[in-house]
Design a protein around this motif. Structure first.
Motif, PDB file in Angstrom:
ATOM      1  N   THR A  43     -67.261  27.457 -36.130  1.00  0.00           N
ATOM      2  CA  THR A  43     -68.345  28.046 -36.912  1.00  0.00           C
ATOM      3  C   THR A  43     -69.608  27.208 -36.751  1.00  0.00           C
ATOM      4  N   PRO A  44     -70.792  27.818 -36.954  1.00  0.00           N
ATOM      5  CA  PRO A  44     -72.046  27.070 -36.807  1.00  0.00           C
ATOM      6  C   PRO A  44     -72.386  26.259 -38.060  1.00  0.00           C
ATOM      7  N   ASP A  45     -73.093  25.133 -37.836  1.00  0.00           N
ATOM      8  CA  ASP A  45     -73.664  24.396 -38.962  1.00  0.00           C
ATOM      9  C   ASP A  45     -75.070  24.926 -39.240  1.00  0.00           C
ATOM     10  N   LYS A  46     -75.820  24.249 -40.107  1.00  0.00           N
ATOM     11  CA  LYS A  46     -77.136  24.749 -40.510  1.00  0.00           C
ATOM     12  C   LYS A  46     -78.139  24.756 -39.358  1.00  0.00           C
ATOM     13  N   ASN A  47     -77.831  24.013 -38.290  1.00  0.00           N
ATOM     14  CA  ASN A  47     -78.701  24.000 -37.116  1.00  0.00           C
ATOM     15  C   ASN A  47     -78.195  24.909 -36.011  1.00  0.00           C
ATOM     16  N   GLY A  48     -77.129  25.648 -36.298  1.00  0.00           N
ATOM     17  CA  GLY A  48     -76.579  26.571 -35.322  1.00  0.00           C
ATOM     18  C   GLY A  48     -75.564  25.969 -34.374  1.00  0.00           C
ATOM     19  N   ASP A 270     -72.634  19.143 -47.581  1.00  0.00           N
ATOM     20  CA  ASP A 270     -74.101  19.145 -47.599  1.00  0.00           C
ATOM     21  C   ASP A 270     -74.697  18.742 -46.266  1.00  0.00           C
ATOM     22  N   GLU A 271     -74.082  17.777 -45.587  1.00  0.00           N
ATOM     23  CA  GLU A 271     -74.688  17.251 -44.373  1.00  0.00           C
ATOM     24  C   GLU A 271     -74.725  18.277 -43.248  1.00  0.00           C
ATOM     25  N   SER A 272     -73.629  19.000 -43.066  1.00  0.00           N
ATOM     26  CA  SER A 272     -73.599  20.038 -42.021  1.00  0.00           C
ATOM     27  C   SER A 272     -74.186  21.347 -42.515  1.00  0.00           C
ATOM     28  N   GLY A 273     -74.215  21.520 -43.839  1.00  0.00           N
ATOM     29  CA  GLY A 273     -74.677  22.768 -44.420  1.00  0.00           C
ATOM     30  C   GLY A 273     -73.634  23.863 -44.442  1.00  0.00           C
ATOM     31  N   PHE A 345     -67.200  32.202 -44.074  1.00  0.00           N
ATOM     32  CA  PHE A 345     -67.867  31.033 -43.530  1.00  0.00           C
ATOM     33  C   PHE A 345     -69.370  31.296 -43.448  1.00  0.00           C
ATOM     34  N   SER A 346     -70.162  30.375 -44.017  1.00  0.00           N
ATOM     35  CA  SER A 346     -71.609  30.559 -44.049  1.00  0.00           C
ATOM     36  C   SER A 346     -72.276  29.186 -44.060  1.00  0.00           C
ATOM     37  N   VAL A 347     -73.600  29.154 -44.194  1.00  0.00           N
ATOM     38  CA  VAL A 347     -74.338  27.902 -44.317  1.00  0.00           C
ATOM     39  C   VAL A 347     -75.263  27.978 -45.511  1.00  0.00           C
TER      40      VAL A 347
END
Length: 348
Positions: A43-48, A270-273, A345-347
């Protein structure tokens, strides 16, 4: 939406196959026909950046030798059964004792250690794996020929739906769950002590020295077990509460859910979002924070250690057969067992 499959290895003369479901956004779930093991969730983090957020191995030999139920479906009955026995209809059934004198997660050769028949189903908006297995009368000590079906469905909403079905020709016990270890940091970059968990639960089940429920249901208020407004996992690891200390400084406890199918479990890094939202029809979730993972193996280049993942095992309360006030896990002859859990799964 697509599904691919490839050989993963061989065990006891049988081929083990890995199936990968991929949605239109690049999220993927890879699982094995051996134990229905979910071996990766990308899955992607907050930066994709797309990374794996579950613990697992790359060979069947490692799963056989080292795995503490990584990603597997466990059953017939998840959790421990005291003294590896129970009584049903005036008959005592002796189960496999694979956790000292107790029975754990279905026994020596439970659902996690058999090869399931697998079918792939494709749809415009989702893809699905259908796993089926016949657990024969007397397997691991349980009565009844039990026809079991587990389905994994991946949607374009980045949701993994797990559904369980079972039907037996004798009265028996059934309480199935998935035992994935989540780590939202991605590729196990950090432990899960900084993860924040929110649970719609006002009570948890007390455990005895053998980690079997005592029968007591305790309120979470003013304890490290109160996740109603969210709290970090590290609170349990550093807690002086006797129940946290008992399980190795952390959590390995059933929490009774106050709501179902309403965002009742939310995990955030929080760090990965990354955020994981779990919804279920089950009455409880067992939170296990890998307090006993140890350091005797490595996984995909990462040395194992405590707190590298956490399990959110949606299920009935363990050992309910010995505690009549717990929600029952008895399956009547010819009755259809059905249970569903959704992982979004989301951010943030």
């Amino acid at each position: 939406m697509r599904i691919t499959h490839e050989p993963f290895g061989e065990w006891d003369g049988q081929l083990v196959t890995a199936y990968t479901m991929v949605n239109d956004h690049g999220m993927s779930v890879t699982s094995l026909d051996y134990g229905c093991i979910i071996t990766s969730v990308l899955t992607p983090d907050k930066n994709g950046k797309i990374e794996n957020i579950v613990l697992g191995f790359d060979t069947i030999e490692e799963y056989r030798e080292h795995s503490p139920y990584f990603g597997a479906v466990v059953g017939r009955v998840a959790g421990r059964i005291k003294n590896a026995e129970f009584e049903l209809d005036q008959k005592t059934y002796q189960l496999a004792a694979n956790d000292n004198s107790n029975h754990l997660h279905g026994g020596v050769q439970g659902f996690d250690k058999v090869i399931w028949k697998t079918e792939m189903v494709k749809h415009e908006d989702w893809v699905r794996l259908e796993f089926t297995y016949l657990s024969k009368d007397g397997e691991e000590g349980y009565p009844g020929n039990l026809q079991t079906k587990v389905t994994y469905t991946l949607t374009n909403e980045n949701e993994l739906q797990i559904a369980y079905r079972g039907e037996s020709d004798k009265r028996t016990l059934l309480n199935v769950t998935n035992h994935s270890y989540f780590n939202l940091s991605g590729n196990v970059k950090r432990d899960i002590l900084g993860h924040q968990l929110t649970l719609k639960s006002s009570s948890f089940v007390e455990l005895g020295d053998d980690l079997i429920p005592t029968g007591q249901i305790l309120p979470v208020e003013n304890t490290p077990f109160d996740f109603q407004s969210g709290r970090k996992i590290k609170d349990g690891a550093t807690s002086e509460h006797s129940q946290n200390i008992l399980v190795g400084n952390g959590y390995d406890h059933p929490f009774l859910l106050t709501e179902n199918n309403r965002n009742e479990i939310i995990l955030v890094d929080d760090e990965s979002g990354r955020m994981l939202t779990v919804e279920t029809v089950q009455p409880a979730v067992v939170l296990y924070t890998a307090n006993q993972l140890g350091d005797h193996f490595s996984m995909r280049g990462v040395q194992s250690r405590n707190y590298l993942g956490l399990c959110l095992e949606t299920q009935g309360v363990p050992d309910s057969i010995h505690h009549p006030h717990f929600p029952p896990s008895i399956l009547e002859k010819g009755e259809l067992y059905q249970s569903t859990t959704k992982y979004k799964f989301s951010v943030v």
